[in-house]
Scaffold this motif. Structure first.
Motif, PDB file in Angstrom:
ATOM      1  N   UNK A   1     -18.612  66.853  24.015  1.00 44.42           N
ATOM      2  CA  UNK A   1     -17.281  66.453  23.530  1.00 44.42           C
ATOM      3  C   UNK A   1     -16.507  67.698  23.089  1.00 44.42           C
ATOM      4  N   UNK A   2     -17.184  68.579  22.367  1.00 46.89           N
ATOM      5  CA  UNK A   2     -16.545  69.833  21.970  1.00 46.89           C
ATOM      6  C   UNK A   2     -16.151  70.650  23.201  1.00 46.89           C
ATOM      7  N   UNK A   3     -17.038  70.738  24.183  1.00 44.30           N
ATOM      8  CA  UNK A   3     -16.746  71.509  25.388  1.00 44.30           C
ATOM      9  C   UNK A   3     -15.532  70.960  26.128  1.00 44.30           C
ATOM     10  N   UNK A   4     -15.358  69.656  26.113  1.00 40.72           N
ATOM     11  CA  UNK A   4     -14.211  69.060  26.804  1.00 40.72           C
ATOM     12  C   UNK A   4     -12.888  69.519  26.200  1.00 40.72           C
ATOM     13  N   UNK A   5     -12.903  69.894  24.926  1.00 42.92           N
ATOM     14  CA  UNK A   5     -11.677  70.373  24.292  1.00 42.92           C
ATOM     15  C   UNK A   5     -11.336  71.803  24.712  1.00 42.92           C
ATOM     16  N   UNK A   6     -12.306  72.500  25.306  1.00 39.53           N
ATOM     17  CA  UNK A   6     -12.087  73.879  25.728  1.00 39.53           C
ATOM     18  C   UNK A   6     -11.447  73.964  27.111  1.00 39.53           C
ATOM     19  N   UNK A   7     -11.506  72.872  27.882  1.00 41.81           N
ATOM     20  CA  UNK A   7     -10.973  72.889  29.247  1.00 41.81           C
ATOM     21  C   UNK A   7      -9.499  73.267  29.226  1.00 41.81           C
ATOM     22  N   UNK A   8      -9.156  74.264  30.007  1.00 36.65           N
ATOM     23  CA  UNK A   8      -7.765  74.692  30.120  1.00 36.65           C
ATOM     24  C   UNK A   8      -7.345  75.737  29.108  1.00 36.65           C
ATOM     25  N   UNK A   9      -8.209  76.066  28.151  1.00 37.67           N
ATOM     26  CA  UNK A   9      -7.851  77.086  27.169  1.00 37.67           C
ATOM     27  C   UNK A   9      -8.057  78.474  27.766  1.00 37.67           C
ATOM     28  N   UNK A  10      -7.397  79.454  27.190  1.00 33.14           N
ATOM     29  CA  UNK A  10      -7.468  80.830  27.699  1.00 33.14           C
ATOM     30  C   UNK A  10      -8.800  81.505  27.359  1.00 33.14           C
ATOM     31  N   UNK A  11      -9.114  81.571  26.091  1.00 33.43           N
ATOM     32  CA  UNK A  11     -10.312  82.284  25.639  1.00 33.43           C
ATOM     33  C   UNK A  11     -11.438  81.291  25.355  1.00 33.43           C
ATOM     34  N   UNK A  12     -12.354  81.146  26.291  1.00 30.50           N
ATOM     35  CA  UNK A  12     -13.449  80.192  26.109  1.00 30.50           C
ATOM     36  C   UNK A  12     -14.814  80.858  26.115  1.00 30.50           C
TER      37      UNK A  12
ATOM     38  N   UNK B   1     -16.643  66.199  31.866  1.00 31.49           N
ATOM     39  CA  UNK B   1     -17.479  66.598  30.724  1.00 31.49           C
ATOM     40  C   UNK B   1     -17.649  65.425  29.760  1.00 31.49           C
ATOM     41  N   UNK B   2     -16.578  64.682  29.525  1.00 29.99           N
ATOM     42  CA  UNK B   2     -16.675  63.504  28.651  1.00 29.99           C
ATOM     43  C   UNK B   2     -17.569  62.428  29.265  1.00 29.99           C
ATOM     44  N   UNK B   3     -17.513  62.269  30.591  1.00 29.33           N
ATOM     45  CA  UNK B   3     -18.406  61.323  31.270  1.00 29.33           C
ATOM     46  C   UNK B   3     -19.865  61.715  31.044  1.00 29.33           C
ATOM     47  N   UNK B   4     -20.159  62.989  31.215  1.00 26.60           N
ATOM     48  CA  UNK B   4     -21.536  63.451  31.015  1.00 26.60           C
ATOM     49  C   UNK B   4     -21.954  63.325  29.546  1.00 26.60           C
ATOM     50  N   UNK B   5     -21.012  63.549  28.634  1.00 29.89           N
ATOM     51  CA  UNK B   5     -21.310  63.369  27.205  1.00 29.89           C
ATOM     52  C   UNK B   5     -21.589  61.907  26.894  1.00 29.89           C
ATOM     53  N   UNK B   6     -20.801  61.018  27.471  1.00 26.43           N
ATOM     54  CA  UNK B   6     -21.030  59.577  27.271  1.00 26.43           C
ATOM     55  C   UNK B   6     -22.396  59.181  27.807  1.00 26.43           C
TER      56      UNK B   6
END
Length: 172
Positions: free
Chosen positions: A45-56, A131-136
């Motif tokens: 769930x945390x990783x899904x929030x990183x999608x599209x960010x610049x510095x990951x 990522x959310x699907x895999x987290x679920x």
């Protein structure tokens, strides 16, 4: 960067295999596996929030170290222990069923993940949805693990041994 992250995951995992067996021998298999699956899902769930960010890079390194710690120390050793217990004299069959079930499940899940990515936008939003699907799936697996994995017998949980014993085995 992905190669570096994978290498870090591998190194941390390698270190975690030693205490993993010790942890699996001392704590409930059902609890270890369930906690690990929930924690893995939360990491997703945390990783899904990183999608599209610049510095990951930094957050992903920390996340993969976290995943190595919880999956290798808690989940894999407990799963191997559970397979031994479930097998009761037919461990080859038990391990074979476990691995074939994992393979079939993985193929179906990743096929569905490709479908989700294709239909929710082939971009950062689509990746976040995958990522959310895999987290679920991790959360659902935690529920199944909790309700369908029997609690360990008292003789399956050991309170013997110490870190000194582990160091002695490593020395040998």
């Amino acid at each position: 960067e992905l190669g570096n992250i994978s290498a870090i995951l591998g190194l941390v995992s390698l270190v975690c295999y030693l205490p993993g067996g010790w942890v699996a021998d001392r704590f409930s298999t059902r609890k270890l596996m369930t906690i690990s699956l929930v924690a893995t899902g939360l990491g997703g769930v945390y990783m899904s929030t990183l999608a599209g960010q610049e510095e990951t890079y930094g957050p992903l390194v920390k996340l993969h170290v976290f995943w190595a710690l919880i999956t290798i120390t808690m989940y894999w050793a407990a799963l191997i222990k559970a397979t031994h217990v479930w097998g009761k004299g037919k461990q080859g069959l038990a391990f074979g069923l476990r691995e074939s079930g994992r393979g079939i499940t993985r193929a179906l899940l990743f096929g569905f993940a490709v479908y989700v990515f294709d239909h929710t936008g082939k971009n950062a939003n689509g990746m976040a949805n995958v990522i959310l699907l895999l987290s679920a799936t991790c959360f659902l697996s935690a529920l199944f693990t909790w309700f369908f994995t029997p609690e360990d017998d008292d003789d399956e949980i050991s309170s013997k041994g110490s870190m000194v014993d582990i160091l002695q085995v490593i020395r040998l």
